[in-house]
Design a protein around this motif. Structure first.
Motif, PDB file in Angstrom:
ATOM      1  N   GLU A 261      37.254 -41.744 -55.769  1.00 18.42           N
ATOM      2  CA  GLU A 261      37.085 -41.528 -57.208  1.00 18.42           C
ATOM      3  C   GLU A 261      37.920 -42.331 -58.040  1.00 18.42           C
ATOM      4  O   GLU A 261      37.757 -41.947 -59.140  1.00 18.42           O
ATOM      5  CB  GLU A 261      37.477 -40.083 -57.346  1.00 18.42           C
ATOM      6  CG  GLU A 261      36.458 -39.058 -56.433  1.00 18.42           C
ATOM      7  CD  GLU A 261      36.834 -37.592 -56.868  1.00 18.42           C
ATOM      8  OE1 GLU A 261      37.631 -36.962 -56.099  1.00 18.42           O
ATOM      9  OE2 GLU A 261      36.257 -37.110 -57.778  1.00 18.42           O
ATOM     10  N   GLY A 277      42.053 -40.291 -55.413  1.00 16.70           N
ATOM     11  CA  GLY A 277      41.811 -39.311 -56.382  1.00 16.70           C
ATOM     12  C   GLY A 277      41.228 -39.959 -57.763  1.00 16.70           C
ATOM     13  O   GLY A 277      41.176 -41.087 -58.191  1.00 16.70           O
ATOM     14  N   GLY A 278      40.566 -38.918 -58.618  1.00 14.27           N
ATOM     15  CA  GLY A 278      40.103 -39.162 -59.875  1.00 14.27           C
ATOM     16  C   GLY A 278      40.837 -40.129 -60.718  1.00 14.27           C
ATOM     17  O   GLY A 278      41.848 -39.866 -61.091  1.00 14.27           O
ATOM     18  N   LEU A 301      46.958 -40.196 -49.517  1.00 13.13           N
ATOM     19  CA  LEU A 301      46.338 -39.396 -50.642  1.00 13.13           C
ATOM     20  C   LEU A 301      46.943 -40.040 -51.874  1.00 13.13           C
ATOM     21  O   LEU A 301      48.216 -39.879 -52.214  1.00 13.13           O
ATOM     22  CB  LEU A 301      46.675 -37.947 -50.738  1.00 13.13           C
ATOM     23  CG  LEU A 301      46.714 -36.952 -51.832  1.00 13.13           C
ATOM     24  CD1 LEU A 301      44.916 -36.807 -52.037  1.00 13.13           C
ATOM     25  CD2 LEU A 301      47.178 -35.655 -51.385  1.00 13.13           C
ATOM     26  N   CYS A 302      46.189 -40.542 -52.616  1.00  8.53           N
ATOM     27  CA  CYS A 302      46.419 -41.248 -53.805  1.00  8.53           C
ATOM     28  C   CYS A 302      46.001 -40.359 -54.899  1.00  8.53           C
ATOM     29  O   CYS A 302      44.785 -40.078 -55.286  1.00  8.53           O
ATOM     30  CB  CYS A 302      45.633 -42.609 -53.919  1.00  8.53           C
ATOM     31  SG  CYS A 302      46.103 -43.484 -52.748  1.00  8.53           S
ATOM     32  N   GLY A 303      47.136 -39.687 -55.656  1.00  6.12           N
ATOM     33  CA  GLY A 303      46.521 -38.544 -56.596  1.00  6.12           C
ATOM     34  C   GLY A 303      45.783 -38.763 -57.754  1.00  6.12           C
ATOM     35  O   GLY A 303      45.692 -40.092 -58.392  1.00  6.12           O
ATOM     36  N   ALA A 304      45.353 -37.971 -58.473  1.00  2.00           N
ATOM     37  CA  ALA A 304      44.335 -38.150 -59.461  1.00  2.00           C
ATOM     38  C   ALA A 304      45.305 -38.635 -60.735  1.00  2.00           C
ATOM     39  O   ALA A 304      46.364 -38.391 -60.865  1.00  2.00           O
ATOM     40  CB  ALA A 304      43.847 -36.925 -60.096  1.00  2.00           C
ATOM     41  N   VAL A 317      51.556 -40.404 -49.776  1.00  2.00           N
ATOM     42  CA  VAL A 317      51.165 -39.732 -50.699  1.00  2.00           C
ATOM     43  C   VAL A 317      51.421 -40.168 -52.221  1.00  2.00           C
ATOM     44  O   VAL A 317      52.954 -40.633 -52.301  1.00  2.00           O
ATOM     45  CB  VAL A 317      51.576 -38.155 -50.740  1.00  2.00           C
ATOM     46  CG1 VAL A 317      51.003 -37.519 -51.787  1.00  2.00           C
ATOM     47  CG2 VAL A 317      50.894 -37.607 -49.439  1.00  2.00           C
ATOM     48  N   GLU A 319      51.908 -38.913 -55.946  1.00  2.00           N
ATOM     49  CA  GLU A 319      51.808 -37.413 -56.886  1.00  2.00           C
ATOM     50  C   GLU A 319      50.580 -37.890 -58.039  1.00  2.00           C
ATOM     51  O   GLU A 319      50.828 -39.004 -58.553  1.00  2.00           O
ATOM     52  CB  GLU A 319      52.968 -37.225 -57.413  1.00  2.00           C
ATOM     53  CG  GLU A 319      52.934 -35.962 -58.247  1.00  2.00           C
ATOM     54  CD  GLU A 319      54.524 -35.629 -58.870  1.00  2.00           C
ATOM     55  OE1 GLU A 319      54.859 -34.433 -58.615  1.00  2.00           O
ATOM     56  OE2 GLU A 319      55.050 -36.490 -59.284  1.00  2.00           O
ATOM     57  N   ALA A 320      49.799 -36.815 -58.214  1.00  2.00           N
ATOM     58  CA  ALA A 320      48.979 -36.982 -59.341  1.00  2.00           C
ATOM     59  C   ALA A 320      49.574 -37.430 -60.662  1.00  2.00           C
ATOM     60  O   ALA A 320      50.728 -36.879 -60.946  1.00  2.00           O
ATOM     61  CB  ALA A 320      48.238 -35.590 -59.436  1.00  2.00           C
ATOM     62  N   THR A 355      56.108 -39.942 -49.566  1.00  2.00           N
ATOM     63  CA  THR A 355      55.510 -39.307 -50.547  1.00  2.00           C
ATOM     64  C   THR A 355      56.299 -39.678 -51.850  1.00  2.00           C
ATOM     65  O   THR A 355      57.524 -39.338 -52.025  1.00  2.00           O
ATOM     66  CB  THR A 355      55.548 -37.837 -50.295  1.00  2.00           C
ATOM     67  OG1 THR A 355      54.753 -37.314 -49.302  1.00  2.00           O
ATOM     68  CG2 THR A 355      55.076 -37.018 -51.487  1.00  2.00           C
ATOM     69  N   ARG A 357      56.977 -39.206 -55.917  1.00  2.00           N
ATOM     70  CA  ARG A 357      56.742 -38.066 -56.867  1.00  2.00           C
ATOM     71  C   ARG A 357      57.704 -38.557 -57.844  1.00  2.00           C
ATOM     72  O   ARG A 357      58.788 -39.037 -57.775  1.00  2.00           O
ATOM     73  CB  ARG A 357      56.746 -36.908 -56.202  1.00  2.00           C
ATOM     74  CG  ARG A 357      58.351 -36.247 -55.976  1.00  2.00           C
ATOM     75  CD  ARG A 357      58.397 -35.092 -55.451  1.00  2.00           C
ATOM     76  NE  ARG A 357      59.787 -34.551 -55.266  1.00  2.00           N
ATOM     77  CZ  ARG A 357      60.220 -33.338 -54.742  1.00  2.00           C
ATOM     78  NH1 ARG A 357      59.249 -32.449 -54.327  1.00  2.00           N
ATOM     79  NH2 ARG A 357      61.556 -33.213 -54.805  1.00  2.00           N
ATOM     80  N   ARG A 358      57.380 -37.989 -59.224  1.00  2.00           N
ATOM     81  CA  ARG A 358      58.569 -38.233 -60.143  1.00  2.00           C
ATOM     82  C   ARG A 358      59.018 -36.752 -60.370  1.00  2.00           C
ATOM     83  O   ARG A 358      58.383 -35.881 -60.531  1.00  2.00           O
ATOM     84  CB  ARG A 358      57.819 -38.328 -61.527  1.00  2.00           C
ATOM     85  CG  ARG A 358      58.602 -38.247 -62.999  1.00  2.00           C
ATOM     86  CD  ARG A 358      59.300 -39.210 -63.243  1.00  2.00           C
ATOM     87  NE  ARG A 358      58.580 -40.502 -63.346  1.00  2.00           N
ATOM     88  CZ  ARG A 358      59.083 -41.794 -63.346  1.00  2.00           C
ATOM     89  NH1 ARG A 358      60.127 -41.991 -63.081  1.00  2.00           N
ATOM     90  NH2 ARG A 358      58.270 -42.971 -63.462  1.00  2.00           N
ATOM     91  N   ASN A 359      60.549 -36.683 -59.968  1.00  2.00           N
ATOM     92  CA  ASN A 359      61.064 -35.395 -59.807  1.00  2.00           C
ATOM     93  C   ASN A 359      61.046 -34.545 -61.252  1.00  2.00           C
ATOM     94  O   ASN A 359      61.546 -35.112 -62.381  1.00  2.00           O
ATOM     95  CB  ASN A 359      62.637 -35.654 -59.420  1.00  2.00           C
ATOM     96  CG  ASN A 359      63.278 -34.175 -59.256  1.00  2.00           C
ATOM     97  OD1 ASN A 359      63.303 -33.277 -60.352  1.00  2.00           O
ATOM     98  ND2 ASN A 359      63.808 -33.952 -57.811  1.00  2.00           N
ATOM     99  N   SER A 360      60.308 -33.388 -61.289  1.00  2.00           N
ATOM    100  CA  SER A 360      60.239 -33.077 -62.614  1.00  2.00           C
ATOM    101  C   SER A 360      61.415 -32.412 -63.415  1.00  2.00           C
ATOM    102  O   SER A 360      61.504 -31.943 -64.428  1.00  2.00           O
ATOM    103  CB  SER A 360      59.165 -31.815 -62.554  1.00  2.00           C
ATOM    104  OG  SER A 360      59.741 -30.804 -61.623  1.00  2.00           O
TER     105      SER A 360
END
Ligand code: COA
Length: 383
Positions: A261, A277-278, A301-304, A317, A319-320, A355, A357-360
């Motif tokens: 996508e 992902g989108g 899994l490549c996030g949107a 992975v 993260e979106a 995986t 991710r950007r730690n929120s």
């Protein structure tokens, strides 16, 4: 009725042997019979090769080479009706057997020529591609050559990044892709007027160097939401779905089942069972200074709305919403949740089981290991 010069398969084998024994003759890496569309000056705009041959059908190649005086090198010859009739004569022992795709194609072309259904702006060509001593095809030399290379990719006969595509942009003309076929930009205005005066409507779908892949070949086992989003030269592995917002450039592809996508840039290969992902995107190499061709492993899994400028191994992975660029600093976190070390993202390129991710809470970019492989890296990074 065509007069046959060859009656038996043994005679055909002898003919091929004699052609192949000519001084300098080389078996082509690839060859194909194509239907070219030309502009009013005779310049080739595009070529449709229904059945490209790659490292195969050397007997057919030898006959076509002999009829067109081809010996070696990347070349295209125009095939006349007389040459096509001669070729069919040589192929006589195989004519009634099923499965000879080149012979079937030549027969269909001959029928079209006999019945004069071939258009004035079309010509029949035979194109040959040879590897040089270094094992490379060399740069693209002509429109006919370019279209054969692109169709080898989309027919899954060569893989992404397997063949040289240097010079492609210099060779390919910009073409108006319309409901009345490909039209030279120099002739578009007059053809639009001509269409209106004849009560027709000329609809321009795109002005581009690359046509949609699906107008040339739809490989088995694929689903494409919007055919205009997959350019000729894309390599779609069986089981691939390209959704409406997905985009697949030439020399870009998937090796197996994938859901696309996002955008797959030129030179990027996506492993089986990976999900883009989108609006996920990869940094390309065509402009912007990027030199590294990105590869995405299997089961990722490549996030949107995310993206990457580094390669991923298997089982990763992103993260979106997270865009990883090679220079970003990443905290590598082991399976116990402990920061093992910090490094530049480019150092993690191609590694599996991460995986991102950007730690929120901290804002830090993190790479979490799913498997206990990161500790080995920690040893390497310990001074
Ligand atoms: C990165 C991602 C895969 C994580 O998903 P997940 O594994 O299901 O993780 P969860 O959301 O269940 O969170 C697991 C834990 O990590 C924490 N966490 C998740 N993301 C975090 C972040 N960015 N920063 C800090 N903590 C985070 C959660 O709070 C949770 O903590 P807890 O165990 O203490 O409750 C997910 O957020 C994501 O981006 N998926 C992509 C989806 C997508 O775009 N698909 C494409 C379809 S178009």
């Amino acid at each position: 009725m065509i007069m046959s010069q060859i009656i038996t398969k043994v005679e055909f084998a002898k003919l091929v042997e004699s052609i192949e024994s000519h001084e300098g003759y080389e078996r082509p890496f690839a060859f194909a019979i194509g239907i070219a569309t030309c502009d009013r000056r005779g310049e080739v705009l595009e070529v449709y090769y229904p059945h490209p041959n790659c490292n195969a059908n050397f007997g057919t190649a030898a006959v076509l080479a002999s009829l067109t005086c081809h010996i070696s090198g990347n070349e295209t010859a125009i095939l006349t009706l007389a040459q096509i009739e001669s070729a069919l004569g040589y192929f006589y022992p195989f004519c009634e057997e099923p499965g000879h795709i080149n012979i079937q194609l030549l027969r269909s072309i001959k029928t079209a020529m006999d019945e004069k259904t071939l258009q004035g702006d079309q010509k029949i060509v035979a194109t040959f591609l040879h590897k040089n001593k270094e094992g490379s095809l060399g740069p693209v030399t002509s429109v006919e050559d370019a279209y054969l290379r692109l169709q080898l990719l989309s027919h899954r006969l060569v893989k992404v990044n397997e063949i040289n595509l240097d010079n492609l942009f210099q060779v390919l003309p910009n073409v108006a892709w319309t409901n009345l076929g490909p039209i030279s930009l120099n002739e578009l205005t007059s053809r639009q007027l001509e269409a209106r005066l004849n009560g027709n409507w000329l609809h321009v779908y795109a002005v581009d160097k690359f046509p949609p892949m699906a107008d040339y070949i739809v490989p088995s086992g694929v689903r494409i939401g919007d055919a205009s989003r997959v350019r000729l030269g894309a390599y779609l592995g069986s089981g691939t779905t390209v959704m409406h917002e997905g985009f697949m450039n030439f020399n870009a592809g998937t090796t197996g089942p994938s859901m696309i996508e996002g955008r797959v840039s030129a030179g990027v290969e996506v492993g089986a069972d990976t999900d883009f992902g989108g609006s996920f995107s990869t940094q390309g190499t065509l402009s912007g200074g990027g030199k590294t061709k990105i590869k995405i492993g299997e089961r990722c899994l490549c996030g949107a709305n995310a993206g990457t400028g580094i390669s991923l191994g298997d089982d990763c992975v992103i993260e979106a919403g997270l865009y990883i660029t090679p220079g970003m600093v990443v905290a590598v976190i082991d399976v116990h949740g402990k920061v093992v070390y910090e490094t530049k993202a480019r150092e993690l390129s191609g590694k599996s089981g991460l995986t991102y991710r950007r730690n929120s809470q901290t804002g830090k970019l993190e790479a979490l290991s799913k498997k206990n492989t990161i500790e080995l890296n920690a040893i390497l990074h310990k001074n």
